[in-house]
Design an enzyme around this catalytic site. Structure first.
Site, PDB file in Angstrom:
ATOM      1  N   TYR A 122      11.185  -0.809 -12.285  1.00  0.00           N
ATOM      2  CA  TYR A 122      12.082   0.008 -11.430  1.00  0.00           C
ATOM      3  C   TYR A 122      11.940   1.474 -11.855  1.00  0.00           C
ATOM      4  O   TYR A 122      11.796   2.360 -11.017  1.00  0.00           O
ATOM      5  CB  TYR A 122      13.513  -0.505 -11.599  1.00  0.00           C
ATOM      6  CG  TYR A 122      14.561   0.107 -10.679  1.00  0.00           C
ATOM      7  CD1 TYR A 122      14.292   0.415  -9.358  1.00  0.00           C
ATOM      8  CD2 TYR A 122      15.862   0.340 -11.144  1.00  0.00           C
ATOM      9  CE1 TYR A 122      15.271   0.959  -8.521  1.00  0.00           C
ATOM     10  CE2 TYR A 122      16.848   0.867 -10.325  1.00  0.00           C
ATOM     11  CZ  TYR A 122      16.543   1.185  -9.016  1.00  0.00           C
ATOM     12  OH  TYR A 122      17.521   1.710  -8.194  1.00  0.00           O
TER      13      TYR A 122
HETATM   14  P1  NDP Z   1      21.997  -1.304  -1.333  1.00  0.00           P
HETATM   15  O1  NDP Z   1      21.391  -2.605  -1.738  1.00  0.00           O
HETATM   16  O2  NDP Z   1      23.412  -1.255  -0.888  1.00  0.00           O
HETATM   17  O3  NDP Z   1      21.115  -0.625  -0.180  1.00  0.00           O
HETATM   18  C1  NDP Z   1      19.730  -0.754  -0.116  1.00  0.00           C
HETATM   19  C2  NDP Z   1      19.291  -0.466   1.302  1.00  0.00           C
HETATM   20  O4  NDP Z   1      17.862  -0.561   1.379  1.00  0.00           O
HETATM   21  C3  NDP Z   1      19.856  -1.480   2.291  1.00  0.00           C
HETATM   22  O5  NDP Z   1      20.316  -0.788   3.434  1.00  0.00           O
HETATM   23  C4  NDP Z   1      18.662  -2.338   2.644  1.00  0.00           C
HETATM   24  O6  NDP Z   1      18.765  -2.787   3.998  1.00  0.00           O
HETATM   25  C5  NDP Z   1      17.519  -1.319   2.517  1.00  0.00           C
HETATM   26  N1  NDP Z   1      16.219  -1.954   2.357  1.00  0.00           N
HETATM   27  C6  NDP Z   1      15.796  -2.780   1.381  1.00  0.00           C
HETATM   28  N2  NDP Z   1      14.538  -3.199   1.641  1.00  0.00           N
HETATM   29  C7  NDP Z   1      14.167  -2.601   2.805  1.00  0.00           C
HETATM   30  C8  NDP Z   1      12.992  -2.634   3.601  1.00  0.00           C
HETATM   31  N3  NDP Z   1      11.933  -3.368   3.250  1.00  0.00           N
HETATM   32  N4  NDP Z   1      12.959  -1.921   4.749  1.00  0.00           N
HETATM   33  C9  NDP Z   1      14.028  -1.186   5.122  1.00  0.00           C
HETATM   34  N5  NDP Z   1      15.170  -1.103   4.416  1.00  0.00           N
HETATM   35  C10 NDP Z   1      15.232  -1.816   3.271  1.00  0.00           C
HETATM   36  O7  NDP Z   1      21.759  -0.327  -2.562  1.00  0.00           O
HETATM   37  P2  NDP Z   1      22.097   1.216  -2.853  1.00  0.00           P
HETATM   38  O8  NDP Z   1      22.851   1.823  -1.773  1.00  0.00           O
HETATM   39  O9  NDP Z   1      22.630   1.245  -4.228  1.00  0.00           O
HETATM   40  O10 NDP Z   1      20.620   1.798  -2.916  1.00  0.00           O
HETATM   41  C11 NDP Z   1      20.149   2.871  -2.134  1.00  0.00           C
HETATM   42  C12 NDP Z   1      19.150   3.679  -2.937  1.00  0.00           C
HETATM   43  O11 NDP Z   1      19.812   4.255  -4.056  1.00  0.00           O
HETATM   44  C13 NDP Z   1      17.974   2.877  -3.519  1.00  0.00           C
HETATM   45  O12 NDP Z   1      16.787   3.623  -3.381  1.00  0.00           O
HETATM   46  C14 NDP Z   1      18.343   2.732  -4.987  1.00  0.00           C
HETATM   47  O13 NDP Z   1      17.203   2.583  -5.792  1.00  0.00           O
HETATM   48  C15 NDP Z   1      19.050   4.046  -5.228  1.00  0.00           C
HETATM   49  N6  NDP Z   1      19.955   4.093  -6.368  1.00  0.00           N
HETATM   50  C16 NDP Z   1      20.981   3.202  -6.504  1.00  0.00           C
HETATM   51  C17 NDP Z   1      21.810   3.260  -7.630  1.00  0.00           C
HETATM   52  C18 NDP Z   1      22.922   2.317  -7.870  1.00  0.00           C
HETATM   53  O14 NDP Z   1      23.436   2.270  -9.001  1.00  0.00           O
HETATM   54  N7  NDP Z   1      23.391   1.570  -6.867  1.00  0.00           N
HETATM   55  C19 NDP Z   1      21.594   4.279  -8.661  1.00  0.00           C
HETATM   56  C20 NDP Z   1      20.559   5.188  -8.367  1.00  0.00           C
HETATM   57  C21 NDP Z   1      19.770   5.082  -7.276  1.00  0.00           C
HETATM   58  P3  NDP Z   1      18.281  -4.206   4.580  1.00  0.00           P
HETATM   59  O15 NDP Z   1      18.433  -5.217   3.502  1.00  0.00           O
HETATM   60  O16 NDP Z   1      19.197  -4.403   5.754  1.00  0.00           O
HETATM   61  O17 NDP Z   1      16.858  -3.954   4.991  1.00  0.00           O
END
Ligand code: NDP
Length: 249
Positions: free
Chosen positions: A156
């Site tokens: 990651y």
């Molecule tokens: P969530 O799991 O809530 O959101 C992730 C999103 O990514 C979902 O909307 C999911 O939608 C989408 N996603 C995953 N795979 C795909 C794909 N193949 N195509 C299109 N969309 C996709 O997590 P977060 O809101 O926490 O994460 C958002 C971002 O923030 C990420 O990049 C994460 O690495 C980053 N982040 C998160 C942190 C945390 O602590 N939560 C900390 C720092 C960064 P669906 O499944 O409907 O496709």
């Protein structure tokens, strides 16, 4: 009511939950028309209704960003239906954490596919449009672990270090085209991201890290994105690193 983003169009990937969903709501509240992308169509439809109920405009586009054709379609459809593209928020991401030693190699491929290649596909597709307009802004979501490596998070980490490298290279390439590039690096945010972790040990560690402090909420990160994209055109907010107050590393 006038918003700071009236007349602008933003695309947000990963808008079906967490940070992406909050960002779509926040950008729409500032007046931007938003194209919202993810794989779960029901969640996108629900979000579009929420935004419309507050007077905003949202276009759901079901997209798996790991498929280059779907990523291209997202950009083309948003541009065709909303008339232009000002902001692309590359937010979609997965955190399938676990040790490298004995790690799940299909989890590694998925993280590289979504976090790195997916982000590159949408970026590659949007750049000709932003260049033709002579203006644009790409916001890439990295994380604290894009700067600090930690045992059990190596792959990651690697994907987000990649995001930082891609973002800084791109910033230098396209500054002459009046295109801004911003990296957002959140610490622990309470979202559903850990639900997808397949390694039970890694999942427990993540849950305990989250429980031990008062984590950030998705809206905190959305507010940072709004800040970055509402600065005057001559200001490029290159990076924002945001930790919960109680998070040590
Ligand atoms: P969530 O799991 O809530 O959101 C992730 C999103 O990514 C979902 O909307 C999911 O939608 C989408 N996603 C995953 N795979 C795909 C794909 N193949 N195509 C299109 N969309 C996709 O997590 P977060 O809101 O926490 O994460 C958002 C971002 O923030 C990420 O990049 C994460 O690495 C980053 N982040 C998160 C942190 C945390 O602590 N939560 C900390 C720092 C960064 P669906 O499944 O409907 O496709």
């Amino acid at each position: 009511m006038t918003g700071k983003l009236d007349g602008k169009v933003a695309i947000i990937t990963g808008a079906s939950s967490g940070i992406g969903e909050a960002t779509a709501i926040a950008l729409a509240a500032e007046g931007a028309k938003v194209a919202i992308a993810a794989r779960r169509s029901d969640r996108l439809e629900e979000l579009a209704k929420t935004i419309a109920a507050s007077g905003g405009q949202a276009l759901p586009i079901v997209t798996d960003i790991t498929d280059e054709k779907q990523a291209n379609n997202l950009i083309d459809q948003a541009n065709a239906e909303l008339g232009r593209i000002d902001i692309l928020v590359n937010n979609a991401g997965v955190a399938l954490t676990g040790n490298i030693d004995g790690g799940n190699t299909s989890d590694w491929r998925r993280m590289l596919d979504v976090n790195v290649l997916g982000l590159l596909y949408t970026t590659h597709a949007v750049l000709p449009i932003l260049k033709a307009q002579g203006v644009g802004h790409i916001v890439n979501i990295s994380l604290v672990a894009g700067r600090l490596a930690r045992a059990g998070v190596g792959i990651y980490n690697a994907t987000k270090w990649g995001v930082n490298a891609i973002s800084e290279s791109l910033r230098q390439e396209v500054l002459k085209d009046n295109i801004r590039v911003t990296i957002i690096e959140p610490g622990l945010v309470e979202t559903e991201i850990n639900n997808h972790t397949t390694d039970p040990v890694a999942k427990k560690i993540s849950e305990e890290r989250l429980k031990a402090i008062t984590p950030l909420q998705s809206e905190d990160i959305a507010a940072a994105i709004v800040y970055a994209v509402t600065q005057p055109q001559h200001v490029n907010v290159n990076e924002i690193l945001i930790r919960p107050t109680q998070q040590e590393r």
